[in-house]
Design a protein around this motif. Structure first.
Motif, PDB file in Angstrom:
ATOM      1  N   LEU A 248       0.815  -1.206   0.000  1.00  0.00           N
ATOM      2  CA  LEU A 248       0.000   0.000   0.000  1.00  0.00           C
ATOM      3  C   LEU A 248       0.856   1.266   0.000  1.00  0.00           C
ATOM      4  N   LEU A 249       2.091   1.120   0.502  1.00  0.00           N
ATOM      5  CA  LEU A 249       2.994   2.271   0.599  1.00  0.00           C
ATOM      6  C   LEU A 249       3.903   2.431  -0.612  1.00  0.00           C
ATOM      7  N   GLN A 250       3.949   1.412  -1.449  1.00  0.00           N
ATOM      8  CA  GLN A 250       4.959   1.358  -2.500  1.00  0.00           C
ATOM      9  C   GLN A 250       4.930   2.568  -3.434  1.00  0.00           C
ATOM     10  N   ASP A 251       3.774   3.017  -3.797  1.00  0.00           N
ATOM     11  CA  ASP A 251       3.660   4.151  -4.720  1.00  0.00           C
ATOM     12  C   ASP A 251       3.494   5.485  -3.992  1.00  0.00           C
ATOM     13  N   LYS A 252       2.918   5.440  -2.773  1.00  0.00           N
ATOM     14  CA  LYS A 252       2.633   6.677  -2.035  1.00  0.00           C
ATOM     15  C   LYS A 252       3.863   7.229  -1.312  1.00  0.00           C
ATOM     16  N   ASN A 253       4.686   6.353  -0.757  1.00  0.00           N
ATOM     17  CA  ASN A 253       5.843   6.775   0.052  1.00  0.00           C
ATOM     18  C   ASN A 253       7.100   6.079  -0.457  1.00  0.00           C
ATOM     19  N   ARG A 254       7.684   6.622  -1.493  1.00  0.00           N
ATOM     20  CA  ARG A 254       8.835   5.979  -2.134  1.00  0.00           C
ATOM     21  C   ARG A 254      10.104   6.055  -1.292  1.00  0.00           C
ATOM     22  N   ASP A 255      10.114   6.915  -0.277  1.00  0.00           N
ATOM     23  CA  ASP A 255      11.312   7.018   0.566  1.00  0.00           C
ATOM     24  C   ASP A 255      11.325   5.978   1.675  1.00  0.00           C
ATOM     25  N   ILE A 256      10.207   5.263   1.882  1.00  0.00           N
ATOM     26  CA  ILE A 256      10.137   4.235   2.931  1.00  0.00           C
ATOM     27  C   ILE A 256      10.485   2.875   2.345  1.00  0.00           C
ATOM     28  N   HIS A 257      11.381   2.148   3.046  1.00  0.00           N
ATOM     29  CA  HIS A 257      11.799   0.815   2.590  1.00  0.00           C
ATOM     30  C   HIS A 257      11.788  -0.143   3.776  1.00  0.00           C
ATOM     31  N   PHE A 258      11.302  -1.350   3.519  1.00  0.00           N
ATOM     32  CA  PHE A 258      11.227  -2.379   4.554  1.00  0.00           C
ATOM     33  C   PHE A 258      12.391  -3.362   4.394  1.00  0.00           C
ATOM     34  N   LEU A 259      13.060  -3.645   5.506  1.00  0.00           N
ATOM     35  CA  LEU A 259      14.166  -4.601   5.514  1.00  0.00           C
ATOM     36  C   LEU A 259      13.819  -5.760   6.434  1.00  0.00           C
ATOM     37  N   PHE A 260      13.780  -6.969   5.871  1.00  0.00           N
ATOM     38  CA  PHE A 260      13.511  -8.184   6.643  1.00  0.00           C
ATOM     39  C   PHE A 260      14.817  -8.975   6.722  1.00  0.00           C
ATOM     40  N   LEU A 261      15.247  -9.290   7.936  1.00  0.00           N
ATOM     41  CA  LEU A 261      16.493 -10.043   8.131  1.00  0.00           C
ATOM     42  C   LEU A 261      16.216 -11.239   9.024  1.00  0.00           C
ATOM     43  N   GLY A 262      16.402 -12.450   8.493  1.00  0.00           N
ATOM     44  CA  GLY A 262      16.177 -13.633   9.314  1.00  0.00           C
ATOM     45  C   GLY A 262      15.672 -14.798   8.494  1.00  0.00           C
ATOM     46  N   ASN A 263      15.402 -15.893   9.169  1.00  0.00           N
ATOM     47  CA  ASN A 263      14.887 -17.110   8.548  1.00  0.00           C
ATOM     48  C   ASN A 263      13.786 -17.679   9.422  1.00  0.00           C
ATOM     49  N   GLY A 264      13.091 -18.670   8.915  1.00  0.00           N
ATOM     50  CA  GLY A 264      12.054 -19.304   9.704  1.00  0.00           C
ATOM     51  C   GLY A 264      11.081 -20.074   8.838  1.00  0.00           C
ATOM     52  N   ALA A 265      10.090 -20.658   9.492  1.00  0.00           N
ATOM     53  CA  ALA A 265       9.163 -21.565   8.823  1.00  0.00           C
ATOM     54  C   ALA A 265       8.373 -20.893   7.703  1.00  0.00           C
ATOM     55  N   ASP A 275       7.044 -11.584  -4.145  1.00  0.00           N
ATOM     56  CA  ASP A 275       7.129 -11.638  -5.610  1.00  0.00           C
ATOM     57  C   ASP A 275       5.757 -11.429  -6.246  1.00  0.00           C
ATOM     58  N   SER A 276       4.743 -12.031  -5.667  1.00  0.00           N
ATOM     59  CA  SER A 276       3.403 -11.923  -6.254  1.00  0.00           C
ATOM     60  C   SER A 276       2.857 -10.497  -6.152  1.00  0.00           C
ATOM     61  N   LEU A 277       3.266  -9.770  -5.096  1.00  0.00           N
ATOM     62  CA  LEU A 277       2.836  -8.388  -4.921  1.00  0.00           C
ATOM     63  C   LEU A 277       3.732  -7.408  -5.677  1.00  0.00           C
ATOM     64  N   LYS A 278       4.805  -7.957  -6.279  1.00  0.00           N
ATOM     65  CA  LYS A 278       5.763  -7.143  -7.038  1.00  0.00           C
ATOM     66  C   LYS A 278       6.313  -5.984  -6.200  1.00  0.00           C
ATOM     67  N   LEU A 279       6.767  -6.331  -4.988  1.00  0.00           N
ATOM     68  CA  LEU A 279       7.249  -5.304  -4.054  1.00  0.00           C
ATOM     69  C   LEU A 279       8.690  -4.917  -4.367  1.00  0.00           C
ATOM     70  N   THR A 280       8.891  -3.649  -4.614  1.00  0.00           N
ATOM     71  CA  THR A 280      10.246  -3.122  -4.814  1.00  0.00           C
ATOM     72  C   THR A 280      10.732  -2.353  -3.591  1.00  0.00           C
ATOM     73  N   ASN A 281       9.856  -2.200  -2.603  1.00  0.00           N
ATOM     74  CA  ASN A 281      10.230  -1.468  -1.384  1.00  0.00           C
ATOM     75  C   ASN A 281      10.486  -2.402  -0.208  1.00  0.00           C
ATOM     76  N   VAL A 282      10.786  -3.663  -0.515  1.00  0.00           N
ATOM     77  CA  VAL A 282      11.096  -4.664   0.515  1.00  0.00           C
ATOM     78  C   VAL A 282      12.360  -5.410   0.126  1.00  0.00           C
ATOM     79  N   THR A 283      13.305  -5.491   1.069  1.00  0.00           N
ATOM     80  CA  THR A 283      14.513  -6.305   0.908  1.00  0.00           C
ATOM     81  C   THR A 283      14.474  -7.415   1.942  1.00  0.00           C
ATOM     82  N   MET A 284      14.647  -8.668   1.485  1.00  0.00           N
ATOM     83  CA  MET A 284      14.619  -9.816   2.390  1.00  0.00           C
ATOM     84  C   MET A 284      15.971 -10.509   2.369  1.00  0.00           C
ATOM     85  N   LEU A 285      16.595 -10.632   3.545  1.00  0.00           N
ATOM     86  CA  LEU A 285      17.923 -11.218   3.676  1.00  0.00           C
ATOM     87  C   LEU A 285      17.910 -12.346   4.689  1.00  0.00           C
TER      88      LEU A 285
END
Length: 404
Positions: A248-265, A275-285
């Protein structure tokens, strides 16, 4: 005094139970106690052995004065209820067999996982020494909450064993006031229930003058407002909700980025959703070492903590609160109850209603208001000071001495 501690997680693993156990044991050794930890070969959360270790019946090392004995276990990734249960049972059996040969004055077993507590209880009986049950989660109640297993014969059996553990332990150490109230309501003598909350090693996690420029460059996150989730990607954490908010924020707030770090089930499912949401404002590591975690926290503008909406989770206090607060990163949290009281009581951030997109969006906007943001950083400093792990370790060792 000789202390035997059973924990299926221990450094170099970097999750909350490994950190808590290590920090406490290290302080006890400094105070003159002799501490032996029985654990398994480090593999969490991906189910892959760390470099330099083998999955053997018995291997021994010393870490900061702590004698560490690693025993064989059935190693699997942190996903899949049946396989993980076999992992827990195998460690319970191996730790019991190893513990028979260790001289000790008292045994501490930390749960979850619950089968470690069964090992501690059995060792206490065979060695005729008292044992302390450390309760970091109300298991099996928590697995019912996330839907991993429904009420039935297995759950009822585990609940019966759980109560036997509470009754037989000389002392019970819980990590929240809510846990103490719940155990008291179940008929457990509250005089033997002690609260030692989670905290932070302030020598390791401390404020930094500037974001890690090299890491920002590597991740292509310069000039971004980074909202970071660092930790287990499990069923309880409801991170799919966060990804949908990010969309919901991807087009409205381009300066905000989400960083996910970790693993799990849920990591693979979350990557597919991204991928299905075509998110460019999320990095998953993937997960990194504990020392590396500090670098990632340093680039965050806001620490994100989230749990599934449930009455059970009103009783928990996520350990992520303390490490981020120690580095003065304001907290945006979707958890109610005791954790919310701490964050809001110290003015260390804002809390949104779990799984409410509207409230999440409103609080995300509010947290970046400059005057308020500065006050949140001050609140983080006060919170970290009051939850210094050294003081909490001292509190717990007093409980241990009084349980002999």
């Amino acid at each position: 005094m000789k202390i035997l501690f059973l924990s299926d997680n221990f450094p170099p693993e970097v999750n909350a139970p490994a950190s808590r156990t290590f920090d406490h044991c290290r302080e006890w050794v400094k105070s003159g106690d002799e501490v032996t930890v029985i654990t398994c070969a480090p593999n969490f959360p991906q189910g892959k052995l760390y470099d330099g270790y083998r999955n053997k019946l018995w291997q021994e090392e010393e870490i900061d004065g702590i004698r560490v004995i690693r025993v064989w276990s059935y190693i699997v990734a942190n996903k899949g209820f049946v396989k993980r249960t076999l992992d827990f049972i195998s460690f319970s059996i191996s730790s019991f067999l190893a513990g028979i040969f260790i001289k000790t004055d008292i045994i501490i077993a930390t749960s979850p996982q619950f089968f470690t507590a069964l090992s501690g209880r059995s060792l206490s009986f065979w060695k005729n020494v008292p044992w302390i049950m450390e309760v970091r989660d109300l298991w099996p109640e928590s697995i019912k909450t996330v839907g991993a297993l429904k009420t039935g014969p297995f759950i009822r059996y585990f609940e019966w064993e759980e109560k036997k553990c509470y009754k037989s332990a000389k002392s019970i150490v819980v990590v929240t006031d809510s846990f103490k109230r719940k155990l008291k309501d179940r008929g457990i003598d509250d005089r033997k229930i002690h609260v030692v909350k989670n905290g932070v090693d302030r020598n390791l996690f401390a404020p930094v003058e500037a974001k890690d420029a090299e890491l920002l460059e590597k991740l292509n996150l310069k000039n971004k407002k980074i909202i970071g989730y660092i930790g287990t990607h499990g069923m309880a954490h409801k991170l799919d909700f966060i990804l949908r908010c990010a969309s919901l924020l991807q087009d409205k707030n381009r300066d905000i980025h989400f960083l996910f770090l970790g693993n799990g089930a849920e990591k693979d499912n979350l990557k597919r959703l991204k991928d299905s949401l075509k998110l460019t404002n999320v990095t998953m590591l993937d997960s990194v070492s504990k020392k590396e975690v500090k670098r990632y926290i340093s680039i965050l503008d806001v620490c994100l903590i989230n749990l599934k909406k449930s009455d059970l989770f009103k009783t928990v206090i996520p350990s992520k609160i303390f490490e981020n607060a120690a580095m003065e990163v304001p907290i945006l949290m979707g958890v109610e109850g005791e954790a919310k009281d701490i964050v809001e009581g110290y003015g260390a951030g804002l809390c949104f209603e779990p799984e409410s997109e509207l409230d999440f969006m409103n609080k995300l906007h509010e947290i970046f208001i400059p005057d308020r943001y500065s006050l949140f950083k001050d609140g983080c400093q006060r919170l970290a000071r009051d939850f210094d792990r050294k003081n909490l370790a001292k509190k717990m060792i007093d409980i241990i001495h009084n349980s002999i």
